[in-house]
Design a protein around this motif. Sequence first.
Motif, mmCIF file in Angstrom:
data_model
loop_
_atom_site.group_PDB
_atom_site.id
_atom_site.type_symbol
_atom_site.label_atom_id
_atom_site.label_comp_id
_atom_site.label_asym_id
_atom_site.label_seq_id
_atom_site.Cartn_x
_atom_site.Cartn_y
_atom_site.Cartn_z
ATOM 1 N N THR A 281 0.739 -1.158 0.025
ATOM 2 C CA THR A 281 -0.137 0.022 -0.005
ATOM 3 C C THR A 281 0.833 1.296 0.212
ATOM 4 N N THR A 282 1.623 1.191 0.956
ATOM 5 C CA THR A 282 2.659 2.429 0.842
ATOM 6 C C THR A 282 3.488 2.675 -0.280
ATOM 7 N N GLY A 283 3.907 1.510 -0.860
ATOM 8 C CA GLY A 283 5.110 1.582 -2.024
ATOM 9 C C GLY A 283 4.089 2.121 -3.246
ATOM 10 N N VAL A 284 2.793 1.632 -3.611
ATOM 11 C CA VAL A 284 2.163 2.095 -4.690
ATOM 12 C C VAL A 284 1.873 3.701 -4.228
ATOM 13 N N ALA A 285 1.590 4.202 -2.987
ATOM 14 C CA ALA A 285 1.321 5.428 -2.757
ATOM 15 C C ALA A 285 2.345 6.395 -3.271
ATOM 16 N N LEU A 286 3.657 6.033 -3.033
ATOM 17 C CA LEU A 286 4.742 6.750 -3.688
ATOM 18 C C LEU A 286 4.585 7.166 -5.215
ATOM 19 N N ILE A 287 3.978 6.191 -5.796
ATOM 20 C CA ILE A 287 3.869 6.440 -7.253
ATOM 21 C C ILE A 287 2.724 7.673 -7.341
ATOM 22 N N GLY A 288 1.804 7.562 -6.541
ATOM 23 C CA GLY A 288 0.852 8.664 -6.588
ATOM 24 C C GLY A 288 1.423 9.776 -6.286
ATOM 25 N N TYR A 289 2.382 10.144 -5.373
ATOM 26 C CA TYR A 289 3.029 11.359 -4.796
ATOM 27 C C TYR A 289 3.751 12.015 -6.119
ATOM 28 N N TYR A 290 4.329 10.971 -6.909
ATOM 29 C CA TYR A 290 5.303 11.339 -8.067
ATOM 30 C C TYR A 290 4.071 11.797 -9.256
ATOM 31 N N LEU A 291 3.167 10.983 -9.564
ATOM 32 C CA LEU A 291 2.673 11.254 -10.827
ATOM 33 C C LEU A 291 1.344 12.389 -10.542
ATOM 34 N N TYR A 292 1.020 12.633 -9.513
ATOM 35 C CA TYR A 292 -0.053 13.628 -8.991
ATOM 36 C C TYR A 292 0.212 14.292 -7.805
ATOM 37 N N PRO A 293 1.047 15.310 -8.123
ATOM 38 C CA PRO A 293 1.336 16.291 -6.891
ATOM 39 C C PRO A 293 0.078 17.155 -6.670
ATOM 40 N N LEU A 294 -0.281 17.149 -5.342
ATOM 41 C CA LEU A 294 -1.539 17.690 -5.149
ATOM 42 C C LEU A 294 -1.329 18.688 -3.680
ATOM 43 N N ALA A 295 -1.828 19.786 -3.846
ATOM 44 C CA ALA A 295 -1.604 20.835 -2.489
ATOM 45 C C ALA A 295 -2.708 20.503 -1.658
ATOM 46 N N GLY B 179 -6.587 6.792 -0.865
ATOM 47 C CA GLY B 179 -5.925 5.956 -0.024
ATOM 48 C C GLY B 179 -6.522 4.456 0.080
ATOM 49 N N LEU B 180 -7.684 4.383 -0.113
ATOM 50 C CA LEU B 180 -8.452 3.183 -0.106
ATOM 51 C C LEU B 180 -8.022 2.487 -1.311
ATOM 52 N N ILE B 181 -7.935 2.876 -2.343
ATOM 53 C CA ILE B 181 -7.413 2.316 -3.810
ATOM 54 C C ILE B 181 -6.056 1.617 -3.549
ATOM 55 N N CYS B 182 -5.147 2.433 -3.073
ATOM 56 C CA CYS B 182 -3.872 1.944 -2.678
ATOM 57 C C CYS B 182 -3.766 0.724 -1.690
ATOM 58 N N LEU B 183 -4.827 0.860 -0.789
ATOM 59 C CA LEU B 183 -5.034 -0.399 0.390
ATOM 60 C C LEU B 183 -5.509 -1.602 -0.342
ATOM 61 N N ALA B 184 -6.648 -1.290 -1.335
ATOM 62 C CA ALA B 184 -7.058 -2.366 -2.159
ATOM 63 C C ALA B 184 -5.984 -3.296 -2.866
ATOM 64 N N PHE B 185 -5.058 -2.538 -3.332
ATOM 65 C CA PHE B 185 -3.833 -2.706 -4.344
ATOM 66 C C PHE B 185 -2.984 -3.655 -3.067
ATOM 67 N N GLY B 186 -2.741 -3.294 -2.066
ATOM 68 C CA GLY B 186 -1.950 -4.008 -1.186
ATOM 69 C C GLY B 186 -2.674 -5.319 -0.711
ATOM 70 N N TYR B 187 -4.014 -5.557 -0.659
ATOM 71 C CA TYR B 187 -4.581 -6.715 -0.208
ATOM 72 C C TYR B 187 -4.372 -7.680 -1.487
ATOM 73 N N THR B 188 -4.648 -7.117 -2.764
ATOM 74 C CA THR B 188 -4.413 -7.833 -3.739
ATOM 75 C C THR B 188 -3.182 -8.544 -3.967
ATOM 76 N N VAL B 189 -1.920 -7.715 -3.711
ATOM 77 C CA VAL B 189 -0.748 -8.129 -3.746
ATOM 78 C C VAL B 189 -0.694 -9.449 -2.910
ATOM 79 N N ALA B 190 -0.998 -9.244 -1.455
ATOM 80 C CA ALA B 190 -0.834 -10.253 -0.420
ATOM 81 C C ALA B 190 -1.935 -11.601 -0.799
#
Length: 321
Positions: A141-155, A246-257
């Motif tokens: 979950t945390t790993g894929v969030a890093l991709i979001g920070y890079y691709l979609y900067p948001l104030a 954040g929920l989308i990233c968490l869903a990705f984390g559960y899918t990986v596991a």
Amino acid sequence: MGDTTVTTLEGREAAVLPPVAEETGRGLLRRLRTPRRPRLWFEILLIAVSYWTYSLIRNAVPEQKAEALRNADWLWKLEHHLGLAVEESINHTVNGVTWLIVGMNYYYATLHFIITLAVLVWLYRSHPGRYAATRLVLFATTGVALIGYYLYPLAPPRLMTNTTFIDTVLVHDTWGSMASGDLKNMSNQYAAMPSMHIGWSVWSGLTIFALARTPWVRILGLLYPTATLVVIVATANHFWLDAVGGLICLAFGYTVARLWYGALPYSLPRTVADPRTAGRGRAGGCPPAAAGVKEQHLMPDSNRPTEDGHPPARPRTTTKP
């Protein structure tokens, strides 16, 4: 008589070695995907290095202020279009209650670390068989969030210039956000999407709800991410759509596991065998199969079954008149 097939040494090597190598590869993969008892020193090192790496990468993402503000304006307009732009009113309402907003500032700054680490420790001690899989959810979950920070900067809302959002940390002079006050240079202020406060809190809440036995503890597990959502909105650190990210990233984390372990973490066995004692037998360190063979050889002849599998004939007893 049929023809006799002669296999050369080279032929035998070509025929035998690949299956052995393939079986070895499958065995290694099977071991990696099998839950095992975690080692304390390794887990402490892994968590420390992982969080350091996460912070390093997150803060190394370029602070693209202009793009981040444009994205925030677009997101705010989208929420207005959906009729769900509630963040500003919540921020102003809660800011009017000093003790409540100050408490939320400290909640935002500290609790997502404390609760997440506490759940990891609880899993390590009480659910070692589920620990690795549940930890993998958190890490993915945390790993894929890093991709979001890079691709979609948001104030965050508090940094928008054309709104009336209140930065509650600055107004009440509390240490409630790594992106406000004197600490703002230590964190990327434009990494609001997705919200890992929500990703981590829902991970913690689901884990507590799924594995805790005490009813009121399970209820608290569900209330924790709900309270976190209110906090991130009231302090103007996130839009509610950041929580969806954040929920989308968490869903990705559960899918990986689920793909790696073949089951959801909470359905795995609670405990696992200690690898240091696996394969030991009951006596003399022999494995169970070997122990069984030894017992069979020591069985008295009178108790052994016959070759056709029938029980041995017992001697007939007669009584003298």
